[in-house]
Motif scaffolding. Structure first.
Motif, PDB file in Angstrom:
ATOM      1  N   THR A   1      -4.407 -29.024  21.875  1.00  0.00           N
ATOM      2  CA  THR A   1      -3.482 -30.133  21.622  1.00  0.00           C
ATOM      3  C   THR A   1      -2.787 -29.893  20.293  1.00  0.00           C
ATOM      4  OG1 THR A   1      -4.979 -31.642  22.798  1.00  0.00           O
ATOM      5  CG2 THR A   1      -3.303 -32.648  21.400  1.00  0.00           C
ATOM      6  N   THR A   2      -1.507 -30.252  20.234  1.00  0.00           N
ATOM      7  CA  THR A   2      -0.743 -30.132  18.993  1.00  0.00           C
ATOM      8  C   THR A   2      -0.646 -31.505  18.348  1.00  0.00           C
ATOM      9  OG1 THR A   2       0.526 -28.277  19.881  1.00  0.00           O
ATOM     10  CG2 THR A   2       1.463 -29.435  17.982  1.00  0.00           C
ATOM     11  N   TYR A   3      -0.989 -31.545  17.071  1.00  0.00           N
ATOM     12  CA  TYR A   3      -0.979 -32.785  16.297  1.00  0.00           C
ATOM     13  C   TYR A   3       0.046 -32.685  15.175  1.00  0.00           C
ATOM     14  CZ  TYR A   3      -5.449 -33.429  18.599  1.00  0.00           C
ATOM     15  OH  TYR A   3      -6.428 -33.553  19.551  1.00  0.00           O
ATOM     16  N   ASP A   4       0.688 -33.807  14.857  1.00  0.00           N
ATOM     17  CA  ASP A   4       1.534 -33.891  13.676  1.00  0.00           C
ATOM     18  C   ASP A   4       0.656 -34.282  12.505  1.00  0.00           C
ATOM     19  OD1 ASP A   4       3.954 -33.269  14.935  1.00  0.00           O
ATOM     20  OD2 ASP A   4       4.294 -35.355  15.512  1.00  0.00           O
ATOM     21  N   LYS A   5       0.916 -33.657  11.365  1.00  0.00           N
ATOM     22  CA  LYS A   5       0.118 -33.897  10.161  1.00  0.00           C
ATOM     23  C   LYS A   5       0.992 -34.610   9.118  1.00  0.00           C
ATOM     24  CE  LYS A   5      -2.542 -31.300   6.725  1.00  0.00           C
ATOM     25  NZ  LYS A   5      -2.887 -29.931   6.307  1.00  0.00           N
ATOM     26  N   TRP A   6       0.481 -35.726   8.584  1.00  0.00           N
ATOM     27  CA  TRP A   6       1.164 -36.503   7.558  1.00  0.00           C
ATOM     28  C   TRP A   6       0.266 -36.567   6.327  1.00  0.00           C
ATOM     29  CZ3 TRP A   6       6.078 -38.443   8.281  1.00  0.00           C
ATOM     30  CH2 TRP A   6       6.590 -38.316   9.572  1.00  0.00           C
ATOM     31  N   VAL A   7       0.815 -36.235   5.160  1.00  0.00           N
ATOM     32  CA  VAL A   7       0.017 -36.090   3.940  1.00  0.00           C
ATOM     33  C   VAL A   7       0.595 -36.930   2.815  1.00  0.00           C
ATOM     34  CG1 VAL A   7      -0.797 -34.427   2.207  1.00  0.00           C
ATOM     35  CG2 VAL A   7      -0.612 -33.730   4.591  1.00  0.00           C
ATOM     36  N   SER A   8      -0.309 -37.499   2.024  1.00  0.00           N
ATOM     37  CA  SER A   8       0.076 -38.250   0.828  1.00  0.00           C
ATOM     38  C   SER A   8      -0.820 -37.808  -0.321  1.00  0.00           C
ATOM     39  CB  SER A   8      -0.104 -39.752   1.060  1.00  0.00           C
ATOM     40  OG  SER A   8       0.183 -40.467  -0.116  1.00  0.00           O
ATOM     41  N   THR A   9      -0.206 -37.516  -1.444  1.00  0.00           N
ATOM     42  CA  THR A   9      -0.974 -37.201  -2.651  1.00  0.00           C
ATOM     43  C   THR A   9      -0.760 -38.326  -3.634  1.00  0.00           C
ATOM     44  OG1 THR A   9       0.872 -35.879  -3.452  1.00  0.00           O
ATOM     45  CG2 THR A   9      -0.904 -34.697  -2.374  1.00  0.00           C
TER      46      THR A   9
ATOM     47  N   ALA B   1      -5.840 -39.575  15.359  1.00  0.00           N
ATOM     48  CA  ALA B   1      -6.664 -38.510  15.919  1.00  0.00           C
ATOM     49  C   ALA B   1      -7.578 -37.899  14.864  1.00  0.00           C
ATOM     50  CB  ALA B   1      -5.785 -37.422  16.524  1.00  0.00           C
ATOM     51  N   GLY B   2      -7.158 -37.949  13.598  1.00  0.00           N
ATOM     52  CA  GLY B   2      -7.965 -37.404  12.520  1.00  0.00           C
ATOM     53  C   GLY B   2      -7.527 -37.987  11.194  1.00  0.00           C
ATOM     54  N   TYR B   3      -8.466 -38.040  10.246  1.00  0.00           N
ATOM     55  CA  TYR B   3      -8.194 -38.610   8.928  1.00  0.00           C
ATOM     56  C   TYR B   3      -8.949 -37.808   7.879  1.00  0.00           C
ATOM     57  CZ  TYR B   3      -8.599 -41.895   5.009  1.00  0.00           C
ATOM     58  OH  TYR B   3      -8.585 -42.470   3.764  1.00  0.00           O
ATOM     59  N   LEU B   4      -8.261 -37.451   6.802  1.00  0.00           N
ATOM     60  CA  LEU B   4      -8.866 -36.725   5.683  1.00  0.00           C
ATOM     61  C   LEU B   4      -8.641 -37.512   4.408  1.00  0.00           C
ATOM     62  CD1 LEU B   4     -10.002 -34.017   4.346  1.00  0.00           C
ATOM     63  CD2 LEU B   4      -7.594 -33.500   3.942  1.00  0.00           C
TER      64      LEU B   4
ATOM     65  N   VAL C   1      -0.628 -29.069  13.608  1.00  0.00           N
ATOM     66  CA  VAL C   1      -1.937 -28.429  13.658  1.00  0.00           C
ATOM     67  C   VAL C   1      -2.312 -28.330  15.131  1.00  0.00           C
ATOM     68  CG1 VAL C   1      -4.379 -28.683  13.053  1.00  0.00           C
ATOM     69  CG2 VAL C   1      -2.620 -29.427  11.438  1.00  0.00           C
ATOM     70  N   ASP C   2      -2.725 -27.150  15.575  1.00  0.00           N
ATOM     71  CA  ASP C   2      -3.171 -26.958  16.952  1.00  0.00           C
ATOM     72  C   ASP C   2      -4.691 -26.915  16.972  1.00  0.00           C
ATOM     73  OD1 ASP C   2      -0.648 -26.795  18.229  1.00  0.00           O
ATOM     74  OD2 ASP C   2      -0.413 -24.760  17.443  1.00  0.00           O
ATOM     75  N   MET C   3      -5.289 -27.858  17.710  1.00  0.00           N
ATOM     76  CA  MET C   3      -6.742 -27.914  17.840  1.00  0.00           C
ATOM     77  C   MET C   3      -7.083 -28.351  19.254  1.00  0.00           C
ATOM     78  SD  MET C   3      -7.735 -29.746  14.204  1.00  0.00           S
ATOM     79  CE  MET C   3      -9.412 -30.026  14.674  1.00  0.00           C
ATOM     80  N   GLU C   4      -8.080 -27.715  19.837  1.00  0.00           N
ATOM     81  CA  GLU C   4      -8.589 -28.089  21.148  1.00  0.00           C
ATOM     82  C   GLU C   4      -7.461 -28.253  22.182  1.00  0.00           C
ATOM     83  OE1 GLU C   4     -11.243 -31.427  20.762  1.00  0.00           O
ATOM     84  OE2 GLU C   4     -12.536 -30.361  19.370  1.00  0.00           O
TER      85      GLU C   4
ATOM     86  N   VAL D   1      -6.036 -36.893  -2.210  1.00  0.00           N
ATOM     87  CA  VAL D   1      -5.166 -36.501  -1.099  1.00  0.00           C
ATOM     88  C   VAL D   1      -5.641 -37.249   0.143  1.00  0.00           C
ATOM     89  CG1 VAL D   1      -4.434 -34.606   0.390  1.00  0.00           C
ATOM     90  CG2 VAL D   1      -4.789 -34.193  -2.045  1.00  0.00           C
ATOM     91  N   LYS D   2      -4.692 -37.791   0.896  1.00  0.00           N
ATOM     92  CA  LYS D   2      -4.996 -38.422   2.182  1.00  0.00           C
ATOM     93  C   LYS D   2      -4.112 -37.762   3.227  1.00  0.00           C
ATOM     94  CE  LYS D   2      -6.131 -42.947   0.337  1.00  0.00           C
ATOM     95  NZ  LYS D   2      -5.802 -44.368   0.338  1.00  0.00           N
ATOM     96  N   ALA D   3      -4.654 -37.600   4.420  1.00  0.00           N
ATOM     97  CA  ALA D   3      -3.870 -37.015   5.508  1.00  0.00           C
ATOM     98  C   ALA D   3      -4.345 -37.601   6.825  1.00  0.00           C
ATOM     99  CB  ALA D   3      -4.019 -35.499   5.529  1.00  0.00           C
TER     100      ALA D   3
END
Length: 187
Positions: free
Chosen positions: A128-136, A156-159, A123-126, A142-144
């Motif tokens: 900066t490129t971030y790696d995204k890790w997801v669990s269902t 850097a971020g949590y969903l 994911v590119d934001m501000e 869903v958590k990411a």
């Protein structure tokens, strides 16, 4: 010629490999912005604050302030050693203070799910490129997480999302403290 072919296959496999799996510390302090969306009422709350955790000791504090028409100030102290969550919810209309009993004396690891999460691209934001890790999960949960590519063990971020609510935390400052101040968790 076979050696050249083998070299290119090896190079391609290295280039396409999954990035380093994050190992987020279970002891941390962060300053963050938070967005909460109630999917039933379609209401959104946007706020900022801080979250401090010492998972091995079973303690955490969370303090977030939400602005707007429904101003709200939330402060939680979680003490697994005492078996309680102490919450203060202060709105423009009134404040409430509650103590809720926890079902266990041991705080679960917050980031254990990352060990089985799937790499889900970048994911590119501000700038900066971030790696995204997801669990269902087994339900609709869903958590990411997002981690910077140059610092994969720093959040850097949590969903967190389920059928009723989506919560996104954008981390401004993530620190792994050398010393945990017990006063953070005073009741």
């Amino acid at each position: 010629r076979k050696m050249l072919h083998l070299f290119f296959v090896l190079l391609l496999s290295v280039m396409c490999a999954e990035p380093h799996r994050p190992m987020i510390s279970e002891k941390f302090e962060m300053k963050a912005s938070i967005t909460v969306q109630d999917l039933t009422s379609k209401k959104n709350w946007i706020g900022e604050g801080e979250w401090r955790v010492d998972q091995p000791a079973g303690n955490s504090t969370m303090h977030f302030e939400f602005g707007g028409a429904e101003h709200m100030n939330i402060f939680d102290i979680v003490r697994y050693d005492l078996g309680k969550v102490y919450s203060v919810n202060d709105t423009a209309a009134h404040a409430t203070c509650t103590a809720t009993t926890l079902p266990t004396k041991h705080m679960p690891a917050l980031w254990s799910w990352v060990a089985t999460a799937s790499y889900n691209g970048t994911v590119d934001m501000e700038h900066t490129t971030y790696d995204k890790w997801v669990s269902t999960g087994s339900t609709s949960e869903v958590k990411a997480i997002l981690v910077r590519q140059d610092a994969p063990n720093y959040l850097a971020g949590y969903l967190s999302a389920d059928a009723k609510e989506e919560v996104f935390v954008w981390v401004h400052d993530f620190r792994i403290p050398k010393h945990i101040d017990d006063a953070w968790f005073d009741v």
